[in-house]
Design a protein around this motif. Structure first.
Motif, PDB file in Angstrom:
ATOM      1  N   ALA A 228       0.857  -1.196   0.000  1.00 21.29           N
ATOM      2  CA  ALA A 228       0.000   0.000   0.000  1.00 21.29           C
ATOM      3  C   ALA A 228       0.882   1.232   0.000  1.00 21.29           C
ATOM      4  O   ALA A 228       1.990   1.228   0.558  1.00 21.29           O
ATOM      5  CB  ALA A 228      -0.923  -0.010   1.210  1.00 21.29           C
ATOM      6  N   LEU A 229       0.418   2.287  -0.647  1.00 22.48           N
ATOM      7  CA  LEU A 229       1.150   3.540  -0.747  1.00 22.48           C
ATOM      8  C   LEU A 229       0.437   4.583   0.091  1.00 22.48           C
ATOM      9  O   LEU A 229      -0.753   4.866  -0.131  1.00 22.48           O
ATOM     10  CB  LEU A 229       1.238   3.997  -2.213  1.00 22.48           C
ATOM     11  CG  LEU A 229       2.001   5.303  -2.463  1.00 22.48           C
ATOM     12  CD1 LEU A 229       3.458   5.156  -2.039  1.00 22.48           C
ATOM     13  CD2 LEU A 229       1.907   5.688  -3.934  1.00 22.48           C
ATOM     14  N   HIS A 230       1.137   5.107   1.065  1.00 14.25           N
ATOM     15  CA  HIS A 230       0.569   6.113   1.950  1.00 14.25           C
ATOM     16  C   HIS A 230       1.245   7.451   1.663  1.00 14.25           C
ATOM     17  O   HIS A 230       2.481   7.566   1.724  1.00 14.25           O
ATOM     18  CB  HIS A 230       0.784   5.726   3.417  1.00 14.25           C
ATOM     19  CG  HIS A 230       0.135   4.422   3.786  1.00 14.25           C
ATOM     20  ND1 HIS A 230      -1.192   4.296   4.107  1.00 14.25           N
ATOM     21  CD2 HIS A 230       0.659   3.165   3.871  1.00 14.25           C
ATOM     22  CE1 HIS A 230      -1.481   3.058   4.386  1.00 14.25           C
ATOM     23  NE2 HIS A 230      -0.363   2.330   4.246  1.00 14.25           N
ATOM     24  N   LEU A 231       0.467   8.465   1.298  1.00 19.18           N
ATOM     25  CA  LEU A 231       0.944   9.808   1.022  1.00 19.18           C
ATOM     26  C   LEU A 231       0.521  10.732   2.149  1.00 19.18           C
ATOM     27  O   LEU A 231      -0.672  10.787   2.515  1.00 19.18           O
ATOM     28  CB  LEU A 231       0.393  10.321  -0.307  1.00 19.18           C
ATOM     29  CG  LEU A 231       0.785   9.512  -1.558  1.00 19.18           C
ATOM     30  CD1 LEU A 231       0.108  10.076  -2.803  1.00 19.18           C
ATOM     31  CD2 LEU A 231       2.302   9.519  -1.724  1.00 19.18           C
ATOM     32  N   HIS A 232       1.471  11.412   2.701  1.00 20.60           N
ATOM     33  CA  HIS A 232       1.197  12.356   3.781  1.00 20.60           C
ATOM     34  C   HIS A 232       1.427  13.763   3.237  1.00 20.60           C
ATOM     35  O   HIS A 232       2.569  14.158   2.944  1.00 20.60           O
ATOM     36  CB  HIS A 232       2.115  12.102   4.973  1.00 20.60           C
ATOM     37  CG  HIS A 232       1.926  10.739   5.574  1.00 20.60           C
ATOM     38  ND1 HIS A 232       0.927  10.443   6.454  1.00 20.60           N
ATOM     39  CD2 HIS A 232       2.622   9.588   5.374  1.00 20.60           C
ATOM     40  CE1 HIS A 232       1.005   9.183   6.802  1.00 20.60           C
ATOM     41  NE2 HIS A 232       2.033   8.625   6.149  1.00 20.60           N
ATOM     42  N   ALA A 233       0.379  14.542   3.024  1.00 18.00           N
ATOM     43  CA  ALA A 233       0.450  15.916   2.510  1.00 18.00           C
ATOM     44  C   ALA A 233       0.159  16.890   3.635  1.00 18.00           C
ATOM     45  O   ALA A 233      -0.799  16.703   4.398  1.00 18.00           O
ATOM     46  CB  ALA A 233      -0.535  16.118   1.364  1.00 18.00           C
ATOM     47  N   THR A 234       0.976  17.947   3.715  1.00 16.23           N
ATOM     48  CA  THR A 234       0.798  18.981   4.733  1.00 16.23           C
ATOM     49  C   THR A 234       0.086  20.165   4.106  1.00 16.23           C
ATOM     50  O   THR A 234       0.599  20.795   3.156  1.00 16.23           O
ATOM     51  CB  THR A 234       2.149  19.422   5.313  1.00 16.23           C
ATOM     52  OG1 THR A 234       2.826  18.271   5.831  1.00 16.23           O
ATOM     53  CG2 THR A 234       1.971  20.442   6.417  1.00 16.23           C
ATOM     54  N   ILE A 235      -1.099  20.500   4.571  1.00 18.31           N
ATOM     55  CA  ILE A 235      -1.909  21.604   4.036  1.00 18.31           C
ATOM     56  C   ILE A 235      -1.667  22.832   4.903  1.00 18.31           C
ATOM     57  O   ILE A 235      -1.846  22.778   6.126  1.00 18.31           O
ATOM     58  CB  ILE A 235      -3.396  21.228   4.029  1.00 18.31           C
ATOM     59  CG1 ILE A 235      -3.601  19.969   3.164  1.00 18.31           C
ATOM     60  CG2 ILE A 235      -4.255  22.376   3.512  1.00 18.31           C
ATOM     61  CD1 ILE A 235      -5.024  19.458   3.179  1.00 18.31           C
ATOM     62  N   PRO A 236      -1.202  23.938   4.345  1.00 15.18           N
ATOM     63  CA  PRO A 236      -0.966  25.142   5.161  1.00 15.18           C
ATOM     64  C   PRO A 236      -2.262  25.710   5.701  1.00 15.18           C
ATOM     65  O   PRO A 236      -3.324  25.571   5.097  1.00 15.18           O
ATOM     66  CB  PRO A 236      -0.268  26.099   4.187  1.00 15.18           C
ATOM     67  CG  PRO A 236      -0.728  25.650   2.830  1.00 15.18           C
ATOM     68  CD  PRO A 236      -0.885  24.152   2.922  1.00 15.18           C
ATOM     69  N   ALA A 237      -2.151  26.382   6.840  1.00 16.23           N
ATOM     70  CA  ALA A 237      -3.336  27.000   7.444  1.00 16.23           C
ATOM     71  C   ALA A 237      -3.796  28.180   6.609  1.00 16.23           C
ATOM     72  O   ALA A 237      -2.962  28.952   6.093  1.00 16.23           O
ATOM     73  CB  ALA A 237      -3.011  27.442   8.868  1.00 16.23           C
ATOM     74  N   PRO A 238      -5.078  28.387   6.444  1.00 17.64           N
ATOM     75  CA  PRO A 238      -5.573  29.520   5.634  1.00 17.64           C
ATOM     76  C   PRO A 238      -5.269  30.853   6.296  1.00 17.64           C
ATOM     77  O   PRO A 238      -5.254  30.970   7.517  1.00 17.64           O
ATOM     78  CB  PRO A 238      -7.067  29.240   5.530  1.00 17.64           C
ATOM     79  CG  PRO A 238      -7.382  28.409   6.741  1.00 17.64           C
ATOM     80  CD  PRO A 238      -6.156  27.586   6.986  1.00 17.64           C
ATOM     81  N   THR A 239      -4.975  31.837   5.468  1.00 13.78           N
ATOM     82  CA  THR A 239      -4.697  33.189   5.969  1.00 13.78           C
ATOM     83  C   THR A 239      -6.006  33.887   6.305  1.00 13.78           C
ATOM     84  O   THR A 239      -6.966  33.830   5.508  1.00 13.78           O
ATOM     85  CB  THR A 239      -3.941  33.996   4.927  1.00 13.78           C
ATOM     86  OG1 THR A 239      -2.751  33.282   4.572  1.00 13.78           O
ATOM     87  CG2 THR A 239      -3.562  35.375   5.446  1.00 13.78           C
TER      88      THR A 239
END
Length: 253
Positions: A228-239
């Protein structure tokens, strides 16, 4: 006793010997016995010494070896060791008596071995008798030991014991060597071949289940591999809205 009991027809009756006797007071326990009785009752009460030991014995029936109290383990080991010592002493006496009885048994004459079995056994008897003349042992004792070795190897090999199977192989090789050495020259090959065939037939039971090829066990794997392929993406906090220039910016009027 009342006055009525002491009067007969209105006249006082002389007191008898029974009236002069007094009932002895109840016998009192000695202080030592009373202390022992009190200690015995106290030890069997909840939390007492004997009460706790009995609870440990009762729990040992349902628990494992590591959960048993140490004094129960010590008592069990002591009893087991004593039993092993007594059994070993009794076994040594039995073996010593048996060997002494066998050593005094006269050797059986050569004419008693007839047939196919006699063709194999007679050379063994002759070989053991010739060797016993140079040893401090009776021929009958050597022959009995030879029989006992073969019996133990056959029975132990049937139940899959590795040591017994090795003993059985050595027993067969030694027997063939004795027959080849002591059999008459004219029938030496026939006697040895016949003994080899009889030993091979008996090996069907002594070497039951023994195979010379490698044993391959096909067992399903005990683990499962799921790629299985696990992708961890970091989403910046909205301004925050209306704060494009940052918190430290100064808005002109």
């Amino acid at each position: 006793m009342s006055n009525n009991d002491r009067q007969t027809n209105g006249q006082p009756r002389p007191s008898s010997i029974l009236d002069q006797l007094e009932v002895p007071p109840a016998r009192k326990d000695k202080p030592r016995l009373a202390w022992l009785r009190a200690a015995w009752k106290e030890s069997w009460q909840e939390g007492g010494f004997l009460y706790q030991r009995w609870e440990e014995v009762f729990q040992a029936r349902h628990g494992g070896w590591h959960e048993v109290a140490n004094w129960i383990k010590g008592a069990a080991l002591f009893c087991g060791f004593s039993l092993i010592v007594m059994m070993g002493d009794a076994a040594s006496d039995i073996v010593s008596t048996t060997l002494k009885g066998v050593s005094v048994v006269p050797a059986i004459g050569a004419g008693d071995d007839t047939g196919l079995w006699g063709t194999v056994v007679h050379p063994v008897r002759v070989f053991l008798a010739d060797q016993a003349a140079h040893l401090a042992v009776a021929p009958a004792a050597l022959y009995a030991f030879w029989q006992l070795t073969g019996l133990l190897g056959l029975v132990g090999g049937f139940f899959g014991n590795a040591g017994a199977r090795i003993t059985w192989l050595l027993f067969g090789i030694g027997t063939l060597a004795m027959i080849w050495s002591a059999a008459p020259a004219g029938g030496r090959a026939a006697a040895t071949g016949l003994a080899a065939l009889m030993w091979a037939l008996a090996s069907i039971f002594a070497l039951r289940g023994l195979t010379l090829g490698p044993i391959v066990h096909n067992h399903p794997p005990q683990y499962q591999f799921n790629p299985a392929l696990h992708l961890h993406a970091t989403i910046p906090a909205p301004t925050p809205a209306g704060d494009d220039l940052g918190p430290d910016s100064v808005h002109p009027l």
